[in-house]
Design an enzyme around this catalytic site. Structure first.
Site, PDB file in Angstrom:
ATOM      1  N   ASP A 272       0.870  -1.027   0.186  1.00 11.57           N
ATOM      2  CA  ASP A 272      -0.142  -0.202   0.045  1.00 11.57           C
ATOM      3  C   ASP A 272       0.810   1.199   0.041  1.00 11.57           C
ATOM      4  O   ASP A 272       1.629   1.602   0.898  1.00 11.57           O
ATOM      5  CB  ASP A 272      -0.825   0.156   1.207  1.00 11.57           C
ATOM      6  CG  ASP A 272      -1.789   1.112   1.122  1.00 11.57           C
ATOM      7  OD1 ASP A 272      -1.715   2.299   0.493  1.00 11.57           O
ATOM      8  OD2 ASP A 272      -2.732   1.173   1.879  1.00 11.57           O
ATOM      9  N   ASN A 299       1.359   5.343 -11.331  1.00  4.21           N
ATOM     10  CA  ASN A 299       0.177   5.035 -12.146  1.00  4.21           C
ATOM     11  C   ASN A 299      -0.838   4.954 -11.120  1.00  4.21           C
ATOM     12  O   ASN A 299      -2.189   5.385 -11.303  1.00  4.21           O
ATOM     13  CB  ASN A 299       0.013   3.986 -13.003  1.00  4.21           C
ATOM     14  CG  ASN A 299      -1.269   3.638 -13.744  1.00  4.21           C
ATOM     15  OD1 ASN A 299      -2.046   4.180 -14.085  1.00  4.21           O
ATOM     16  ND2 ASN A 299      -1.601   2.507 -12.939  1.00  4.21           N
ATOM     17  N   LEU A 308     -17.852  19.583  -3.045  1.00  5.57           N
ATOM     18  CA  LEU A 308     -16.947  20.121  -2.021  1.00  5.57           C
ATOM     19  C   LEU A 308     -17.571  20.088  -0.700  1.00  5.57           C
ATOM     20  O   LEU A 308     -17.409  19.952   0.369  1.00  5.57           O
ATOM     21  CB  LEU A 308     -16.040  21.526  -2.507  1.00  5.57           C
ATOM     22  CG  LEU A 308     -14.862  21.731  -1.578  1.00  5.57           C
ATOM     23  CD1 LEU A 308     -13.922  20.786  -1.170  1.00  5.57           C
ATOM     24  CD2 LEU A 308     -14.557  23.097  -1.882  1.00  5.57           C
ATOM     25  N   ASN A 358     -13.104  19.532 -12.467  1.00  5.94           N
ATOM     26  CA  ASN A 358     -14.421  18.798 -12.921  1.00  5.94           C
ATOM     27  C   ASN A 358     -15.283  18.457 -11.661  1.00  5.94           C
ATOM     28  O   ASN A 358     -14.710  18.603 -10.628  1.00  5.94           O
ATOM     29  CB  ASN A 358     -13.984  17.280 -13.148  1.00  5.94           C
ATOM     30  CG  ASN A 358     -15.010  16.656 -13.694  1.00  5.94           C
ATOM     31  OD1 ASN A 358     -15.761  17.160 -14.209  1.00  5.94           O
ATOM     32  ND2 ASN A 358     -14.781  15.429 -13.821  1.00  5.94           N
ATOM     33  N   TYR A 364      -9.606  15.288  -6.345  1.00  8.55           N
ATOM     34  CA  TYR A 364      -8.827  14.746  -7.489  1.00  8.55           C
ATOM     35  C   TYR A 364      -8.245  15.586  -8.351  1.00  8.55           C
ATOM     36  O   TYR A 364      -6.899  15.372  -8.671  1.00  8.55           O
ATOM     37  CB  TYR A 364      -9.876  13.874  -8.462  1.00  8.55           C
ATOM     38  CG  TYR A 364      -9.481  12.803  -9.459  1.00  8.55           C
ATOM     39  CD1 TYR A 364      -8.586  11.511  -9.189  1.00  8.55           C
ATOM     40  CD2 TYR A 364      -9.681  13.339 -10.655  1.00  8.55           C
ATOM     41  CE1 TYR A 364      -8.343  11.030 -10.284  1.00  8.55           C
ATOM     42  CE2 TYR A 364      -9.173  12.260 -11.765  1.00  8.55           C
ATOM     43  CZ  TYR A 364      -8.518  11.059 -11.437  1.00  8.55           C
ATOM     44  OH  TYR A 364      -8.104  10.359 -12.415  1.00  8.55           O
ATOM     45  N   LYS A 368      -4.242  16.052  -9.168  1.00  4.75           N
ATOM     46  CA  LYS A 368      -3.858  15.684 -10.642  1.00  4.75           C
ATOM     47  C   LYS A 368      -3.127  16.850 -11.089  1.00  4.75           C
ATOM     48  O   LYS A 368      -2.111  16.885 -11.794  1.00  4.75           O
ATOM     49  CB  LYS A 368      -4.925  15.101 -11.582  1.00  4.75           C
ATOM     50  CG  LYS A 368      -5.495  13.739 -11.157  1.00  4.75           C
ATOM     51  CD  LYS A 368      -4.369  12.860 -11.372  1.00  4.75           C
ATOM     52  CE  LYS A 368      -4.869  11.405 -11.053  1.00  4.75           C
ATOM     53  NZ  LYS A 368      -3.869  10.290 -11.253  1.00  4.75           N
TER      54      LYS A 368
HETATM   55  P1  NAD Z   1      -8.049   1.785 -11.616  1.00  7.91           P
HETATM   56  O1  NAD Z   1      -8.785   2.009 -10.421  1.00  7.91           O
HETATM   57  O2  NAD Z   1      -8.621   0.560 -12.571  1.00  7.91           O
HETATM   58  O3  NAD Z   1      -6.576   1.100 -11.137  1.00  7.91           O
HETATM   59  C1  NAD Z   1      -5.860   1.886 -10.225  1.00  7.91           C
HETATM   60  C2  NAD Z   1      -4.888   0.868  -9.577  1.00  7.91           C
HETATM   61  O4  NAD Z   1      -4.238   1.467  -8.428  1.00  7.91           O
HETATM   62  C3  NAD Z   1      -5.714  -0.456  -8.740  1.00  7.91           C
HETATM   63  O5  NAD Z   1      -5.259  -1.631  -9.274  1.00  7.91           O
HETATM   64  C4  NAD Z   1      -5.616  -0.072  -7.359  1.00  7.91           C
HETATM   65  O6  NAD Z   1      -5.809  -1.086  -6.453  1.00  7.91           O
HETATM   66  C5  NAD Z   1      -4.359   0.761  -7.361  1.00  7.91           C
HETATM   67  N1  NAD Z   1      -4.231   1.434  -6.111  1.00  7.91           N
HETATM   68  C6  NAD Z   1      -4.998   2.398  -5.620  1.00  7.91           C
HETATM   69  N2  NAD Z   1      -4.527   2.775  -4.375  1.00  7.91           N
HETATM   70  C7  NAD Z   1      -3.200   2.408  -4.006  1.00  7.91           C
HETATM   71  C8  NAD Z   1      -2.365   2.251  -2.934  1.00  7.91           C
HETATM   72  N3  NAD Z   1      -2.431   3.146  -1.961  1.00  7.91           N
HETATM   73  N4  NAD Z   1      -1.044   1.255  -3.248  1.00  7.91           N
HETATM   74  C9  NAD Z   1      -1.291   0.706  -4.319  1.00  7.91           C
HETATM   75  N5  NAD Z   1      -2.124   0.760  -5.360  1.00  7.91           N
HETATM   76  C10 NAD Z   1      -3.064   1.287  -5.368  1.00  7.91           C
HETATM   77  O7  NAD Z   1      -7.892   3.041 -12.287  1.00  7.91           O
HETATM   78  P2  NAD Z   1      -7.526   3.127 -13.709  1.00  7.91           P
HETATM   79  O8  NAD Z   1      -8.542   3.772 -14.678  1.00  7.91           O
HETATM   80  O9  NAD Z   1      -6.446   2.138 -14.654  1.00  7.91           O
HETATM   81  O10 NAD Z   1      -6.401   4.592 -13.659  1.00  7.91           O
HETATM   82  C11 NAD Z   1      -5.044   4.613 -13.597  1.00  7.91           C
HETATM   83  C12 NAD Z   1      -4.557   5.951 -13.472  1.00  7.91           C
HETATM   84  O11 NAD Z   1      -4.857   6.620 -14.409  1.00  7.91           O
HETATM   85  C13 NAD Z   1      -4.939   6.745 -12.407  1.00  7.91           C
HETATM   86  O12 NAD Z   1      -3.926   7.598 -11.561  1.00  7.91           O
HETATM   87  C14 NAD Z   1      -6.128   7.344 -12.691  1.00  7.91           C
HETATM   88  O13 NAD Z   1      -6.545   8.397 -11.809  1.00  7.91           O
HETATM   89  C15 NAD Z   1      -5.647   7.740 -14.029  1.00  7.91           C
HETATM   90  N6  NAD Z   1      -6.675   8.264 -14.966  1.00  7.91           N
HETATM   91  C16 NAD Z   1      -7.787   7.356 -15.440  1.00  7.91           C
HETATM   92  C17 NAD Z   1      -8.410   7.954 -16.349  1.00  7.91           C
HETATM   93  C18 NAD Z   1      -9.558   6.941 -17.213  1.00  7.91           C
HETATM   94  O14 NAD Z   1     -10.464   7.370 -17.776  1.00  7.91           O
HETATM   95  N7  NAD Z   1      -9.728   5.738 -16.614  1.00  7.91           N
HETATM   96  C19 NAD Z   1      -8.353   9.065 -17.025  1.00  7.91           C
HETATM   97  C20 NAD Z   1      -7.524  10.216 -16.319  1.00  7.91           C
HETATM   98  C21 NAD Z   1      -6.840   9.617 -15.257  1.00  7.91           C
END
Ligand code: NAD
Length: 458
Positions: A272, A299, A308, A358, A364, A368
């Site tokens: 974690d 990632n 908020l 957003n 969030y 970001k």
């Molecule tokens: P997801 O939720 O499918 O995957 C995120 C992963 O991070 C999960 O496997 C989760 O277990 C892991 N994680 C969360 N907290 C953690 C911690 N404390 N320690 C270790 N691992 C942890 O999300 P995703 O859609 O694959 O997104 C991946 C990244 O892309 C994120 O940073 C998200 O904010 C960003 N993002 C996604 C989108 C989208 O459209 N999906 C858009 C913009 C940005």
């Protein structure tokens, strides 16, 4: 996670309906498969008078097996249009862009590429030159919206400083080595969902891989949040490109994480990232198993949405901690222990929410936008150590996260971009892959959106 509308549009009945009703028409995008030629079709290369990059670009294209079109030949269709605008020093000379692009506006093949090269305005000798170079952005962003059928358009500002080759002589006379990875990425199917971007190249050391289909050969790469979604796609793409992947996720995702790691012959770390001892445990793991980590991809990310006024402090704290503060703590530890060597890469995943903001995502979007601040502040500080720092900002990507959005909002999010569709996790992964390559050492301090030129925050 499937875009049923996009599949329907590809059918005969779908095509007829789309045409009749003027509905959005998402094209099928050209994506990368190892062994594919870089480009479908020939490239037309033009240059403004007095430009400095046409020769190195021609050399890069020829080395990459791209056929250059003869500008004097009868009109034909092109896979790419490239224009070196570095010679433009006054707004009156912008006419050369019109003269080059106007005759070819309808001559670009589906999933074509438009690349304009310029000089960073802050490096220009006069205010007039800086003004003209800044003007290039408007042209490129508009072409991205106009040309359609999966064509993307980008502006690459190439520093005058030149680039040193990590494995060879100083090439400060030219920028060939530093530019090659970016030109290859932008022409290829790897950049399918990247459009309307301004990319800055210059200043770092870059090396040429023995095999451009395995540009990460031998590199040790850490991917956080690798159990699913974008992280799982990342692990797969980086391993395909030759990296030894260390896949990290929370213990609760252990099974899925092990499946990803086994699939690619990588290793799994259950951790974690917010645990107080996470930076030390991670540093010790990387030091004992690999002695270093060449590429760190931050990632892992979470959302805890509420407006908020309704947001409890826990939601705020968790999001800032996972998405931003944990990245800072891990960077500090890995840098302090010198586990990221010269030529190393730090790549963070931001979001267009961090650019546009957003509703319901103050926590969030703050985290970001902070990631972008991290890139801005760390990139210059780490340049001397030969470590690049960049971020990608995904838009609407087809994952579990976006599948949960209510239908109408989801459809709007999907279509509100120049490519009229959501991106795939692999599109984000390919973009991070390019930033990770040893060949991309001259690309630092960039935030590259992988959003199909989304209207949000544009
Ligand atoms: P997801 O939720 O499918 O995957 C995120 C992963 O991070 C999960 O496997 C989760 O277990 C892991 N994680 C969360 N907290 C953690 C911690 N404390 N320690 C270790 N691992 C942890 O999300 P995703 O859609 O694959 O997104 C991946 C990244 O892309 C994120 O940073 C998200 O904010 C960003 N993002 C996604 C989108 C989208 O459209 N999906 C858009 C913009 C940005």
């Amino acid at each position: 996670m499937t875009d049923r509308y996009a599949s329907f549009v590809q059918s005969a009945a779908g095509r007829a309906l789309v045409k009749r009703l003027g509905l959005p028409d998402p094209p099928r995008l050209r994506r990368h498969h190892p062994g594919d030629p870089l480009l479908a079709g020939v490239a037309l290369l033009g240059a403004a008078t007095g430009s400095r990059l046409a020769e190195p670009i021609a050399e890069i294209l020829t080395t990459a097996g791209v056929e250059l079109a003869d500008p004097a030949a009868t009109p034909q269709r092109y896979g790419a249009l490239l224009f070196d605008a570095t010679g433009i020093t006054d707004s009156t000379e912008l006419r050369q862009l019109y003269d080059f692009f106007h005759p070819q506006a309808r001559a670009v093949l589906p999933s074509g590429r438009v690349i304009v090269l310029g000089t960073p305005p802050q490096e220009c000798a006069t205010p007039r030159e800086a003004t003209a170079q800044r003007a290039l952005e408007g042209l490129v962003r508009s072409i991205g919206k106009e040309f359609g059928r999966g064509t993307t358009a980008q502006l690459v500002y190439v520093s005058r400083a030149g680039n040193a080759a990590a494995d060879g002589p100083d090439l400060s006379a030219g920028t060939h080595t530093g530019l090659e990875s970016t030109i290859r990425f932008l022409l290829s199917g790897r950049s399918a969902y990247v459009s309307g971007q301004v990319i800055r190249v210059g200043g770092g050391a870059a090396s040429t891989p023995a095999d451009w289909d395995r540009p990460l050969d031998g590199q040790v790469v850490l991917v956080t949040g690798a159990a699913r979604g974008i992280g799982a796609a990342l692990a797969k793409v980086l391993a395909r490109d030759g990296a030894k992947v260390v896949a990290l996720d929370i213990p609760a995702a252990g099974d899925a994480l092990a499946a990803v790691a086994n699939d690619i012959g990588g290793t799994a770390v259950q951790l974690d990232l917010t645990a107080p001892d996470a930076p030390t445990r991670l540093a010790e793991h990387l030091a004992s198993r690999h002695g270093r980590v060449d590429v760190v991809v931050h990632n892992a990310g979470i959302t805890r949405d509420k407006t908020l006024g309704r947001m409890d402090a826990d939601r705020w704290d968790q999001v800032i901690d996972v998405n931003l503060s944990s990245q800072e703590r891990i960077n500090d530890m890995l840098l302090e222990r010198e586990l990221i060597p010269a030529g190393g890469r730090i790549i963070s995943v931001s979001s267009i929410a961090g650019i546009a903001g957003n509703r319901g995502q103050t926590n969030y979007a703050t985290s970001k936008a902070g990631v972008i601040g991290l890139v801005d502040s760390l990139a210059p500080a780490l340049r001397e150590r030969g470590i690049s720092v960049n971020a990608v900002a995904p838009g609407f990507i087809e994952t579990r996260l976006t599948a949960r959005i209510p239908l109408v909002v989801r459809e709007a999010g999907r279509r509100m971009n120049s490519l009229a569709q959501g991106g795939l996790p692999v599109d984000v992964a390919e973009t991070i892959g390019w930033l990770a390559w040893p060949a991309s050492g001259a690309v630092s301090g960039n935030v590259v959106r992988v959003c199909g030129q989304s209207l949000l925050g544009a």
